[in-house]
Scaffold this active site. Structure first.
Site, PDB file in Angstrom:
ATOM      1  N   ASP A 103       0.829  -1.210   0.000  1.00 17.84           N
ATOM      2  CA  ASP A 103       0.000   0.000   0.000  1.00 17.84           C
ATOM      3  C   ASP A 103       0.861   1.257   0.000  1.00 17.84           C
ATOM      4  O   ASP A 103       2.019   1.238   0.387  1.00 17.84           O
ATOM      5  CB  ASP A 103      -0.875   0.040   1.263  1.00 17.84           C
ATOM      6  CG  ASP A 103      -2.012  -0.963   1.214  1.00 17.84           C
ATOM      7  OD1 ASP A 103      -2.077  -1.766   0.266  1.00 17.84           O
ATOM      8  OD2 ASP A 103      -2.835  -0.922   2.149  1.00 17.84           O
ATOM      9  N   HIS A 151      -5.464   9.248  -0.184  1.00 20.32           N
ATOM     10  CA  HIS A 151      -5.315   8.452   1.039  1.00 20.32           C
ATOM     11  C   HIS A 151      -6.178   9.012   2.169  1.00 20.32           C
ATOM     12  O   HIS A 151      -5.674   9.520   3.172  1.00 20.32           O
ATOM     13  CB  HIS A 151      -3.850   8.352   1.483  1.00 20.32           C
ATOM     14  CG  HIS A 151      -3.625   7.159   2.371  1.00 20.32           C
ATOM     15  ND1 HIS A 151      -3.963   7.151   3.706  1.00 20.32           N
ATOM     16  CD2 HIS A 151      -3.135   5.923   2.119  1.00 20.32           C
ATOM     17  CE1 HIS A 151      -3.669   5.967   4.229  1.00 20.32           C
ATOM     18  NE2 HIS A 151      -3.168   5.198   3.282  1.00 20.32           N
ATOM     19  N   HIS A 154       4.120  -1.970   3.126  1.00 24.96           N
ATOM     20  CA  HIS A 154       4.118  -0.655   2.480  1.00 24.96           C
ATOM     21  C   HIS A 154       5.449  -0.464   1.772  1.00 24.96           C
ATOM     22  O   HIS A 154       6.508  -0.462   2.426  1.00 24.96           O
ATOM     23  CB  HIS A 154       3.896   0.445   3.528  1.00 24.96           C
ATOM     24  CG  HIS A 154       2.567   0.351   4.227  1.00 24.96           C
ATOM     25  ND1 HIS A 154       2.361  -0.516   5.266  1.00 24.96           N
ATOM     26  CD2 HIS A 154       1.390   0.975   3.996  1.00 24.96           C
ATOM     27  CE1 HIS A 154       1.089  -0.403   5.677  1.00 24.96           C
ATOM     28  NE2 HIS A 154       0.483   0.489   4.920  1.00 24.96           N
TER      29      HIS A 154
END
Ligand code: NI
Length: 237
Positions: free
Chosen positions: A44, A99, A186
């Protein structure tokens, strides 16, 4: 970047994963790769040029595929990374444009977060099914009824944003990994890239194959449906 996918949402996917449809057909014979252990790495909050590039290099060296849930506003100027993901067989999906927490928005605001990100991906990679991973993994019924994509969460979250400790993340993932798992990391953190590549090495040695999220479910005979939440693809028993 300090805003990352929070772990709290992992709690809700345990139940969600159980709502998966049944496989449509039993595997035919020994030629079916159903005994092979499959697992999905997901990343992500990218792309981020330095770390994402190093990750892509490492995955390519290892013959491992992954799924990237991208922040739309970070794509301009880094389009080549998205094209590379597509060319090398990785899957990309939507992680909103800015986001933001989607459950706090009205329908028009939700659409304004999803469409521009999806449009960017379609411009680069063509029409397709772009999975959604909502920031923080949070959803509600109103959101699920609006999104026109399957929602993919995860089953293993080492909380790599917390201490950014490669060794701890690797240990956590290896401890929890099983056939059908979806791992959350991430690719904006160097430590997470290191962890991911170490995990690939360790699990490939155990016979795992790293596939995209869609491949993971396809191998189980599960068709991902719009507005449904998926957290793993554990084999049906
Ligand atoms: Ni995120």
């Amino acid at each position: 970047m300090t805003i990352v996918c929070a772990a709290a949402a992992a709690v809700i996917l345990t139940g969600a994963a159980l709502t998966l449809g049944q496989p449509e057909a039993a595997p035919a014979s020994a030629s079916q790769p159903t005994q092979e252990k499959l697992i999905a790495l997901t990343f992500d909050d990218g792309p981020r040029r330095l770390t994402t590039t190093r990750l892509l290099d490492g995955l390519a060296e290892r013959g491992a595929l992954a799924t990237f849930f991208l922040i739309g506003k970070q794509i301009p100027g880094q389009e080549d990374l998205i094209l590379r993901m597509g060319q090398e067989g990785h899957q990309v999906g939507v992680h909103t444009y800015n986001h933001v927490l989607l459950t706090g928005l009205d329908p028009a605001e939700v659409e304004a977060e999803l469409s521009p990100c999806r449009d960017l991906l379609e411009e680069l990679l063509g029409p397709g099914e772009y999975l959604l991973r909502p920031p923080y993994g949070l959803t509600n019924q109103a959101l699920l009824s609006q999104v026109r994509a399957p929602v993919v969460l995860w089953s293993i979250d080492p909380e790599d944003w917390d201490d950014r400790d490669t060794a701890r993340e690797v240990e956590h993932i290896l401890e929890h990994a099983r056939d059908g798992s979806i791992i959350l990391l991430h690719d904006i953190f160097p430590e997470s890239v290191d962890a991911a590549l170490q995990v690939v090495d360790a699990l490939q040695a155990q016979g795992y194959r790293f596939v995209t999220v869609s491949q993971l479910f396809q191998a189980r005979g599960i068709t991902l449906e719009m507005g449904r939440v998926y957290g793993s693809a554990y084999p049906q028993t």
